[in-house]
Design an enzyme around this catalytic site. Sequence first.
Site, PDB file in Angstrom:
ATOM      1  N   ASP A  83       9.045   3.720  10.079  1.00  0.00           N
ATOM      2  CA  ASP A  83       9.253   2.309  10.431  1.00  0.00           C
ATOM      3  C   ASP A  83       9.530   2.114  11.922  1.00  0.00           C
ATOM      4  OD1 ASP A  83       8.836   1.389   7.900  1.00  0.00           O
ATOM      5  OD2 ASP A  83      10.939   1.325   7.346  1.00  0.00           O
ATOM      6  N   LYS A 104      17.837  -4.010   5.597  1.00  0.00           N
ATOM      7  CA  LYS A 104      16.844  -4.654   4.725  1.00  0.00           C
ATOM      8  C   LYS A 104      16.479  -3.730   3.569  1.00  0.00           C
ATOM      9  CE  LYS A 104      11.853  -5.456   4.683  1.00  0.00           C
ATOM     10  NZ  LYS A 104      11.467  -4.155   4.120  1.00  0.00           N
ATOM     11  N   ASN A 105      16.181  -2.472   3.868  1.00  0.00           N
ATOM     12  CA  ASN A 105      15.673  -1.595   2.811  1.00  0.00           C
ATOM     13  C   ASN A 105      16.738  -1.213   1.792  1.00  0.00           C
ATOM     14  OD1 ASN A 105      13.120  -1.792   3.798  1.00  0.00           O
ATOM     15  ND2 ASN A 105      13.059   0.251   4.730  1.00  0.00           N
ATOM     16  N   ILE A 124       3.597   9.733   7.294  1.00  0.00           N
ATOM     17  CA  ILE A 124       3.963   9.061   6.040  1.00  0.00           C
ATOM     18  C   ILE A 124       2.870   8.061   5.646  1.00  0.00           C
ATOM     19  CG2 ILE A 124       5.749   7.739   4.831  1.00  0.00           C
ATOM     20  CD1 ILE A 124       6.788  10.437   5.839  1.00  0.00           C
ATOM     21  N   ARG A 169       6.999  -5.970  -1.353  1.00  0.00           N
ATOM     22  CA  ARG A 169       6.743  -4.770  -2.104  1.00  0.00           C
ATOM     23  C   ARG A 169       7.930  -4.377  -2.985  1.00  0.00           C
ATOM     24  NH1 ARG A 169       3.206  -0.969  -2.435  1.00  0.00           N
ATOM     25  NH2 ARG A 169       4.000   1.119  -2.773  1.00  0.00           N
ATOM     26  N   ARG A 210      -0.852   2.537  -0.853  1.00  0.00           N
ATOM     27  CA  ARG A 210       0.568   2.711  -1.214  1.00  0.00           C
ATOM     28  C   ARG A 210       0.681   2.777  -2.735  1.00  0.00           C
ATOM     29  NH1 ARG A 210       4.284  -1.250   2.444  1.00  0.00           N
ATOM     30  NH2 ARG A 210       5.894   0.261   1.925  1.00  0.00           N
ATOM     31  N   PRO A 211       0.294   3.930  -3.306  1.00  0.00           N
ATOM     32  CA  PRO A 211       0.316   4.040  -4.768  1.00  0.00           C
ATOM     33  C   PRO A 211       1.746   4.043  -5.305  1.00  0.00           C
ATOM     34  CG  PRO A 211      -0.178   6.170  -3.777  1.00  0.00           C
ATOM     35  CD  PRO A 211      -0.124   5.169  -2.650  1.00  0.00           C
ATOM     36  N   ILE A 212       1.878   3.770  -6.626  1.00  0.00           N
ATOM     37  CA  ILE A 212       3.216   3.844  -7.238  1.00  0.00           C
ATOM     38  C   ILE A 212       3.205   4.812  -8.421  1.00  0.00           C
ATOM     39  CG2 ILE A 212       4.032   1.574  -6.464  1.00  0.00           C
ATOM     40  CD1 ILE A 212       3.432   0.535  -9.305  1.00  0.00           C
ATOM     41  N   ASP A 213       2.282   5.787  -8.353  1.00  0.00           N
ATOM     42  CA  ASP A 213       2.154   6.735  -9.459  1.00  0.00           C
ATOM     43  C   ASP A 213       3.461   7.487  -9.741  1.00  0.00           C
ATOM     44  OD1 ASP A 213       1.422   7.726  -6.823  1.00  0.00           O
ATOM     45  OD2 ASP A 213       1.120   9.666  -7.778  1.00  0.00           O
ATOM     46  N   ARG A 261      10.469 -11.300   7.745  1.00  0.00           N
ATOM     47  CA  ARG A 261      10.793 -10.526   6.549  1.00  0.00           C
ATOM     48  C   ARG A 261      11.826  -9.441   6.856  1.00  0.00           C
ATOM     49  NH1 ARG A 261       6.655  -7.455   4.296  1.00  0.00           N
ATOM     50  NH2 ARG A 261       8.487  -6.741   3.229  1.00  0.00           N
ATOM     51  N   CYS A 271       3.649  -5.081   3.208  1.00  0.00           N
ATOM     52  CA  CYS A 271       2.775  -4.723   4.340  1.00  0.00           C
ATOM     53  C   CYS A 271       1.681  -3.763   3.902  1.00  0.00           C
ATOM     54  CB  CYS A 271       3.589  -4.040   5.434  1.00  0.00           C
ATOM     55  SG  CYS A 271       4.849  -5.085   6.172  1.00  0.00           S
TER      56      CYS A 271
HETATM   57  C1  UD1 Z   1      10.118   2.727   1.942  1.00  0.00           C
HETATM   58  C2  UD1 Z   1      10.521   1.650   2.908  1.00  0.00           C
HETATM   59  C3  UD1 Z   1       9.529   1.552   4.050  1.00  0.00           C
HETATM   60  C4  UD1 Z   1       9.375   2.915   4.708  1.00  0.00           C
HETATM   61  C5  UD1 Z   1       9.071   3.986   3.674  1.00  0.00           C
HETATM   62  C6  UD1 Z   1       9.067   5.388   4.239  1.00  0.00           C
HETATM   63  C7  UD1 Z   1      11.588   0.035   1.470  1.00  0.00           C
HETATM   64  C8  UD1 Z   1      11.542  -1.308   0.854  1.00  0.00           C
HETATM   65  N1  UD1 Z   1      10.532   0.372   2.190  1.00  0.00           N
HETATM   66  O1  UD1 Z   1       8.840   2.367   1.425  1.00  0.00           O
HETATM   67  O2  UD1 Z   1      10.033   0.607   4.986  1.00  0.00           O
HETATM   68  O3  UD1 Z   1       8.321   2.835   5.633  1.00  0.00           O
HETATM   69  O4  UD1 Z   1      10.056   3.960   2.631  1.00  0.00           O
HETATM   70  O5  UD1 Z   1      10.296   5.685   4.784  1.00  0.00           O
HETATM   71  O6  UD1 Z   1      12.568   0.756   1.378  1.00  0.00           O
HETATM   72  N2  UD1 Z   1       3.735   7.551  -2.394  1.00  0.00           N
HETATM   73  C9  UD1 Z   1       2.878   7.983  -3.374  1.00  0.00           C
HETATM   74  N3  UD1 Z   1       3.136   7.643  -4.678  1.00  0.00           N
HETATM   75  C10 UD1 Z   1       4.210   6.899  -5.033  1.00  0.00           C
HETATM   76  C11 UD1 Z   1       5.078   6.459  -4.016  1.00  0.00           C
HETATM   77  C12 UD1 Z   1       4.824   6.791  -2.701  1.00  0.00           C
HETATM   78  O7  UD1 Z   1       1.890   8.660  -3.099  1.00  0.00           O
HETATM   79  O8  UD1 Z   1       4.395   6.635  -6.230  1.00  0.00           O
HETATM   80  C13 UD1 Z   1       3.464   7.888  -0.974  1.00  0.00           C
HETATM   81  C14 UD1 Z   1       3.177   6.630  -0.147  1.00  0.00           C
HETATM   82  O9  UD1 Z   1       1.834   6.245  -0.235  1.00  0.00           O
HETATM   83  C15 UD1 Z   1       3.566   7.080   1.238  1.00  0.00           C
HETATM   84  C16 UD1 Z   1       4.739   8.023   0.981  1.00  0.00           C
HETATM   85  O10 UD1 Z   1       4.627   8.412  -0.390  1.00  0.00           O
HETATM   86  O11 UD1 Z   1       2.523   7.797   1.850  1.00  0.00           O
HETATM   87  C17 UD1 Z   1       6.080   7.410   1.256  1.00  0.00           C
HETATM   88  O12 UD1 Z   1       6.281   6.305   0.414  1.00  0.00           O
HETATM   89  P1  UD1 Z   1       7.739   5.860  -0.060  1.00  0.00           P
HETATM   90  O13 UD1 Z   1       8.764   6.806   0.435  1.00  0.00           O
HETATM   91  O14 UD1 Z   1       7.674   5.577  -1.514  1.00  0.00           O
HETATM   92  O15 UD1 Z   1       7.889   4.487   0.715  1.00  0.00           O
HETATM   93  P2  UD1 Z   1       8.275   3.088   0.134  1.00  0.00           P
HETATM   94  O16 UD1 Z   1       9.398   3.241  -0.839  1.00  0.00           O
HETATM   95  O17 UD1 Z   1       7.061   2.342  -0.274  1.00  0.00           O
END
Ligand code: UD1
Length: 419
Positions: free
Chosen positions: A304, A22-23, A326, A92, A121-124, A396, A116
Amino acid sequence: MEVIKIEGGHPLRGTVRIDSAKNSTVALIPAAILADSTVVLEGIPNIVDVKHLGTMIEQLNGTYSLEGEDFIIDPSQLKNTPLVEGAVTKLRASYYFMGALLGKFKEAVIGMPGGCYLGPRPIDLHLKGFEALGATIKQEAGAIYLKAERLVGASIYLDFPSVGATINIMLAAVRAEGLTIIENAAKEPEIIDLANLLNSMGAKIKGGGTDEIRITGVDQLKGTRHAIIPDRIEAGTYIALAAAAGDEVKIDNIIPHHLEALILKLREMGVDIDVFADHVIVRGRQNMRAVDFKTSIYPGLATDLQQPLVTLLTQATGFGMVTDNIYSDRFKNCYELNKMGADIKVNGNAAMLNGPYSLMGTRVKATDLRAGASLVIAALIADGVTEISNVYHIDRGYSNIEEKLTNLGAKIWREEVEE
Ligand code: UD1
């Protein structure tokens, strides 16, 4: 409302074939729009997220079709349409269209992504990456506006090796001018899968799967065929499920190397697992010792799999603690498991158990995707019938779950019930 019902206590036996990841899939579909001709993704999983991503391709004036397990995307007539409501809000990973559209058109408008809730879950880091490549970013009325006169390669250091940020930056950087270096990049297998797809489309990416990814931008990307890697999280879920409820289960079509941390931990608990080139055999329902689990980035134990493992720990003897490094709030399944007879204490980003606990069927709610998996495992070992609501979360990420479990000997079915 649709629910899944499971009558517990039927030992599982047989083979389950794991589907594609999926991912990976949710990154590969947006990546395909960077091509100027048809991309075929082989082995598409039958999950709801794929339908939503297909809808977004159509909103962008692309087309997609499904032939068997081939997902065929034709992006040749693509138009840069804002994706602000509807499908974009359902998962997401729709935010991967930010990187892909920015790369292709140097401009994107995307609604805030859904998915979820696992804590903030920031995207900074995604946005900082786009800025480093030359984009300006505005956030207004629930949407993100990205625009660049030119995208120019840059050195980008990620404060955390975020999977999402690494993928999004790769998607934009393949069409930037010159060299982009992502330092402290995520190393998850899905990153390598994406790099392989993009390279076969004509990109120049080196170092996928290491913490330094080097991308030399190109002017054009072309269509290709690509076989998606197996889903290590679906595989890990079925391994945990087999350890809890299986007599002997073969988990087939996997890359065991992607699951090393899990396999070693389960052996520490006393689970009998034989590892082969593309499958494992789990003999479950044995006396298990409690252990501590800590999630970390790949190749550590995947966050996960944390929720399915909490369910397994309810059947182990002794004190065990599960720490999620995480996500801070990925324990909602514990409250549901407590309704079934467990006594799990949640404190911050940790859950503590002192098992084993006898579980009883009752009504529970899948609060998120992997919580759903945790409850399915619990229901398979519980006395009586468990009714799981919010099944859309499960759909999903787990393709054909009733069929797969029924084939293993489980009693599982769907029903419409009054809310
Ligand atoms: C992806 C996976 C999800 C998995 C996660 C960790 C997909 C679609 N989803 O999620 O299933 O649980 O990896 O292996 O592939 N963070 C920040 N700023 C950012 C981005 C992330 O602070 O801009 C933090 C997040 O809040 C979290 C950590 O980094 O604490 C890991 O996030 P990330 O590796 O980005 O996970 P996702 O890509 O959202």
